[in-house]
Design a protein around this motif. Structure first.
Motif, short mmCIF file in Angstrom:
data_model
loop_
_atom_site.label_atom_id
_atom_site.label_comp_id
_atom_site.label_asym_id
_atom_site.label_seq_id
_atom_site.Cartn_x
_atom_site.Cartn_y
_atom_site.Cartn_z
N LEU A 262 -2.84 5.48 -11.76
CA LEU A 262 -3.22 4.12 -12.13
C LEU A 262 -1.99 3.25 -12.33
O LEU A 262 -1.98 2.08 -11.92
CB LEU A 262 -4.08 4.15 -13.41
CG LEU A 262 -5.47 4.77 -13.27
CD1 LEU A 262 -6.16 4.80 -14.62
CD2 LEU A 262 -6.32 4.01 -12.26
N PHE A 263 -0.95 3.80 -12.95
CA PHE A 263 0.29 3.03 -13.12
C PHE A 263 0.92 2.73 -11.77
O PHE A 263 1.42 1.62 -11.53
CB PHE A 263 1.27 3.81 -14.00
CG PHE A 263 0.89 3.83 -15.46
CD1 PHE A 263 0.51 2.67 -16.10
CD2 PHE A 263 0.92 5.02 -16.17
CE1 PHE A 263 0.16 2.68 -17.45
CE2 PHE A 263 0.58 5.05 -17.51
CZ PHE A 263 0.19 3.88 -18.15
N MET A 264 0.97 3.71 -10.86
CA MET A 264 1.54 3.47 -9.53
C MET A 264 0.75 2.43 -8.76
O MET A 264 1.31 1.58 -8.07
CB MET A 264 1.58 4.79 -8.74
CG MET A 264 2.63 5.77 -9.18
SD MET A 264 2.71 7.17 -8.04
CE MET A 264 2.19 8.50 -9.10
N THR A 265 -0.59 2.49 -8.87
CA THR A 265 -1.42 1.50 -8.18
C THR A 265 -1.15 0.10 -8.70
O THR A 265 -1.03 -0.86 -7.93
CB THR A 265 -2.90 1.86 -8.38
OG1 THR A 265 -3.14 3.19 -7.92
CG2 THR A 265 -3.80 0.90 -7.61
N GLY A 266 -1.05 -0.03 -10.02
CA GLY A 266 -0.75 -1.33 -10.59
C GLY A 266 0.61 -1.85 -10.16
O GLY A 266 0.76 -3.04 -9.86
N GLY A 267 1.61 -0.97 -10.12
CA GLY A 267 2.93 -1.40 -9.68
C GLY A 267 2.94 -1.89 -8.25
O GLY A 267 3.56 -2.91 -7.93
N LEU A 268 2.26 -1.17 -7.36
CA LEU A 268 2.21 -1.59 -5.96
C LEU A 268 1.46 -2.90 -5.80
O LEU A 268 1.88 -3.78 -5.04
CB LEU A 268 1.56 -0.49 -5.11
CG LEU A 268 1.44 -0.75 -3.62
CD1 LEU A 268 2.82 -0.94 -3.00
CD2 LEU A 268 0.70 0.37 -2.91
N ALA A 269 0.35 -3.05 -6.50
CA ALA A 269 -0.45 -4.28 -6.37
C ALA A 269 0.31 -5.49 -6.89
O ALA A 269 0.27 -6.57 -6.30
CB ALA A 269 -1.78 -4.11 -7.11
#
Length: 366
Positions: A262-269
């Motif tokens: 979830l943290f990686m997804t937020g960073g990419l978005a």
């Protein structure tokens, strides 16, 4: 029979479509480079979404990270139309895809190093930001060399002291590849360079989550994640470095896969969207309804019991980040600018349901 065919097709196409796209782009006329790269990136993303569930021998971490990597060529399609600038992101994406598919530390470290070298060549080619790009590339390449040395020592040495040294070098190298620690001045938090840098972050963080919970790696990840988190909060940053720090703290706790994804997804978005700073700050804070709320709760639940002081320090950093937040809801009128916000909002609302899925790791290095 049909399932076996789909598994073989997925094993062939999902990791290798970026290499096929790069080969086709090398033969494409210059006038059609941008449109062809856009088409190949979209087709590859569709292939990854459709065939990733059929990949044999993979787990939720590999599949989730692979979908994030598949988004990068599409998100980074804007930019220069030079042939090298168009092809290199696909080649780096191919390296990270293979790294997510492999089940051994040394080839994964080698593929991360190759991706770091490709992205260094790509970023340093721009004269306007060559100095800043070279500073960042130097850190990433140093991390790749340390990770390779550590993986070689860990895998080949039978001496306990040499194995501990290998664990230390591997952990430090992965932290550098993930962009932890102080960063050079002038590094953008959003836009094409930040999106491409997420390739290395995702690959390094995925390997961090798989490493055994040894004392050396645990301490390195805990200190690097906590230190980078506070550096980002004090610098008022809400970009991918903040998210990488939180994902590293998940890796320090033996592989908390769901919050790390979830943290990686937020960073990419956040680094790929055209959102305002106010929107990005809310989306990266630990406030509902975005996925960082669920991820932060899961991280604190595994941190507070074994490390109460570290958990309280993380809680204080998240509270400061949340106190600076000005809420701004996405609107349908500005759907292009707020597309990433809408996706994060949907993921945040569905993230409690993701907790019902199994997130055990299929393999760990010995």
């Amino acid at each position: 029979m049909a399932t076996d065919i789909l598994a073989e097709l997925a094993l062939l196409l999902v990791p290798c479509w970026p290499l096929l796209a790069a080969c086709l782009l090398s033969l494409t006329p210059t006038a059609n480079l941008r449109s062809s790269a856009k088409s190949f990136a979209l087709i590859g993303l569709i292939i990854s979404v459709c065939l990733t569930p059929f990949m044999p021998g993979q787990d939720g971490l590999a599949n989730g990270a692979r979908l994030l990597v598949a988004c990068v060529p599409w998100l980074a399609r804007r930019g220069e139309i030079g042939r090298i600038g168009v092809i290199v992101p696909f080649l780096a994406c191919f390296c990270i895809m293979l790294a997510l598919t492999a089940h051994a530390v040394l080839p994964i470290a080698a593929l991360l190093g190759l991706a770091a070298a490709l992205l260094a060549l790509h970023e340093a080619a721009g004269a306007a930001r060559a100095r800043v790009a070279w500073e960042l590339a130097r850190i990433r390449l140093a991390g790749a060399i340390l990770a390779l040395l550590g993986a070689a020592l860990t895998g080949s040495s039978t001496q306990p002291d040499a194995a501990r040294l290998g664990d230390l070098l591997l952990a430090v190298g992965l932290c550098l590849l993930a962009g932890l620690g102080p960063s050079p001045q002038g590094i953008p938090e959003m836009g094409r360079p930040a999106v491409l840098d997420m390739l290395l972050r995702i690959g390094a963080l995925a390997l961090m989550l798989r490493l055994p919970d040894r004392d050396v790696t645990h301490m390195v990840f805990l200190l690097a994640g906590l230190g980078t988190l506070w550096l980002a909060v004090l610098a008022r940053q809400c970009g991918p470095r903040l998210h990488a720090a939180l994902a590293t703290l998940c890796a320090a706790q033996g592989g908390a896969v769901l919050p790390a994804l979830l943290f990686m997804t937020g960073g990419l978005a956040i680094c790929s969207g055209e959102m305002t700073e106010r929107s990005a700050r809310w989306a990266s804070s630990s406030l509902p309804p975005y996925p960082h709320f669920t991820a932060s709760l899961l991280l604190l639940s595994v941190l507070l019991m074994p490390h109460p002081f570290v958990g309280l320090a993380v809680l204080a950093a998240l509270a400061i980040q949340a106190a600076r937040t000005e809420m701004r809801w996405p609107t349908l009128l500005a759907w292009r600018q707020d597309a990433a916000l809408w996706l994060l909002l949907a993921l945040g609302l569905s993230s409690p349901l993701l907790m019902l899925l199994p997130w055990s790791l299929a393999w760990r290095p010995s």
